[in-house]
Design an enzyme around this catalytic site. Sequence first.
Site, PDB file in Angstrom:
ATOM      1  N   GLY A  35     -18.062 -10.837 -67.444  1.00 50.23           N
ATOM      2  CA  GLY A  35     -16.893 -11.477 -66.838  1.00 50.23           C
ATOM      3  C   GLY A  35     -17.257 -12.852 -66.309  1.00 50.23           C
ATOM      4  O   GLY A  35     -16.518 -13.460 -65.547  1.00 50.23           O
TER       5      GLY A  35
ATOM      6  N   PRO B 101     -23.714 -10.069 -70.526  1.00 51.76           N
ATOM      7  CA  PRO B 101     -23.054 -11.351 -70.763  1.00 51.76           C
ATOM      8  C   PRO B 101     -23.006 -11.706 -72.251  1.00 51.76           C
ATOM      9  O   PRO B 101     -23.954 -11.438 -72.990  1.00 51.76           O
ATOM     10  CB  PRO B 101     -23.933 -12.353 -70.004  1.00 51.76           C
ATOM     11  CG  PRO B 101     -25.288 -11.704 -69.960  1.00 51.76           C
ATOM     12  CD  PRO B 101     -25.059 -10.214 -69.932  1.00 51.76           C
TER      13      PRO B 101
ATOM     14  N   CYS C  25      -1.685 -22.347 -93.629  1.00 51.60           N
ATOM     15  CA  CYS C  25      -0.244 -22.495 -93.797  1.00 51.60           C
ATOM     16  C   CYS C  25       0.508 -21.628 -92.809  1.00 51.60           C
ATOM     17  O   CYS C  25       1.089 -20.591 -93.142  1.00 51.60           O
ATOM     18  CB  CYS C  25       0.153 -22.211 -95.241  1.00 51.60           C
ATOM     19  SG  CYS C  25      -0.297 -23.604 -96.271  1.00 51.60           S
TER      20      CYS C  25
HETATM   21  C1  LIG Z   1     -16.793  -8.291 -74.592  1.00 49.89           C
HETATM   22  C2  LIG Z   1     -17.680  -7.477 -73.769  1.00 49.89           C
HETATM   23  C3  LIG Z   1     -18.696  -8.085 -73.004  1.00 49.89           C
HETATM   24  C4  LIG Z   1     -18.932  -9.574 -72.976  1.00 49.89           C
HETATM   25  O1  LIG Z   1     -17.943 -10.308 -72.340  1.00 49.89           O
HETATM   26  P1  LIG Z   1     -18.128 -11.894 -72.122  1.00 49.89           P
HETATM   27  O2  LIG Z   1     -16.878 -12.308 -71.452  1.00 49.89           O
HETATM   28  O3  LIG Z   1     -18.304 -12.517 -73.467  1.00 49.89           O
HETATM   29  O4  LIG Z   1     -19.339 -12.100 -71.302  1.00 49.89           O
HETATM   30  C5  LIG Z   1     -19.534  -7.258 -72.270  1.00 49.89           C
HETATM   31  N1  LIG Z   1     -19.375  -5.906 -72.276  1.00 49.89           N
HETATM   32  C6  LIG Z   1     -18.409  -5.288 -73.000  1.00 49.89           C
HETATM   33  C7  LIG Z   1     -18.309  -3.812 -72.971  1.00 49.89           C
HETATM   34  C8  LIG Z   1     -17.534  -6.052 -73.754  1.00 49.89           C
HETATM   35  O5  LIG Z   1     -16.563  -5.435 -74.457  1.00 49.89           O
END
Ligand SMILES: *Cc1c(COP(=O)(O)O)cnc(C)c1O
Length: 426
Positions: A234, A276, A344
Amino acid sequence: MKMEQLSNDVWQPLQVQGIELRELAHRFGTPLYVYDGERIIRQYEQFARAFDPSIRLSIKFACKALPSLAVIELLHRCGAGVDAVSIEEVFLARRAGVPPEAICFTPNCVSFDEIRRGVEAGATVNIDDLAMLERFGHELGSSVGCGIRINPHITAGGNPHIQVGHIDSKFGISILQLRHLLRIVESYGIRVIGLHMHTGSDIYEPEVFVTAAGVLFEIAEHFPHLEFLDLGSGFKVPYKPGDTATDIAEFGAVMSRAFLGFCERYGRSLELWFEPGKYLVSQAGYFLVEVTTVKQTVSSLFAGVNAGFNHLIRPMFYDAYHHIINLSNPCGKPRIYSVVGYICETDTFAWDRPIAEIRQGDILCIMNAGAYGYAMSSNYNARCRPAEVLVLDGKALLIRRREELDDLLATQRTLSQAEQQMLAAV
Ligand SMILES: *Cc1c(COP(=O)(O)O)cnc(C)c1O
């Protein structure tokens, strides 16, 4: 302004590790994804350094953001594991040399068969559904440990951007179902070795994230076999000048204190995991495209380019802002452009954006293209996907060749003569 001065500005990158981006566009052709390996390493190190050194930290790269073998290898070399969301990503990580014990598998709405294959591959599976957990217990009992993905339902008042696991989310097992969860764990003797959450929200305020983590801290006492807490991701990165981003050092300090306090109460020190994706690779990526036409209509000035939302979907899909600079004329007088793709359909990279004067043949650089760029590309309009270049140690490495029409044809066939006769009968 001199070119060198410009290239030092993060929002005006003309070079990567001393190599002109424009030169890469000419050498490898466009459209082209370029990743700055040094930047990826730097992001990883910044993340790792943010936490108290006494914490056993494990950073799992969410490879769905950039599922390219060489990038996974690079991050693994730095010390990262992988967070996979599909069995294919588990195998991708294995192919990149990541050992099973460094892979966590956090799928959503997949078949039990896929979960079983994840277990067989040796990954740690985070289960996010009560029915699936019951099946897991039924089939595997206590023979293998698993993590549980919890939805903590923390919603910060005031800021609608901070919505940690809202009530109607399909992800995770609701904290409100804790009793049901515990009953399943108990009746099958399931060994819960980790608690997981992934807010999917942008972390502006560490405190909100810590509050959500606090929900895991609170319920941990019900799970005596824990080895890790996995707090997902996040983390927000800047997409334009002046954007708010997660202050990772501040977050790490606040989170470390909270986590160490928790470990003391729990009676053991657990591993702390994060997943991350964007934070590690977004800013390291540049998407280079060539201007095919500059088109003045009655309402707008369009710069058409040789790519589209089939190559970078975030602007159309999420209304995401991606900063764009003109590599061929960085000091040109800014004019207002809509930068559009060749698909398109309405296909816009930027709406009414001041960009240094654009001429046909210019190379544009679309920034923050490392995360969810190539990863979300498609063959729509029967277009081939771009090539990918990773710059490492001042050298540009082609890590994925450009697709060709034959790649699109490889999975299909034309009808045989007999089948064509069936057509005639229709
Ligand atoms: C997508 C996802 C992440 C990574 O999220 P980011 O916003 O790219 O850091 C981490 N854990 C899970 C389970 C995800 O689905």
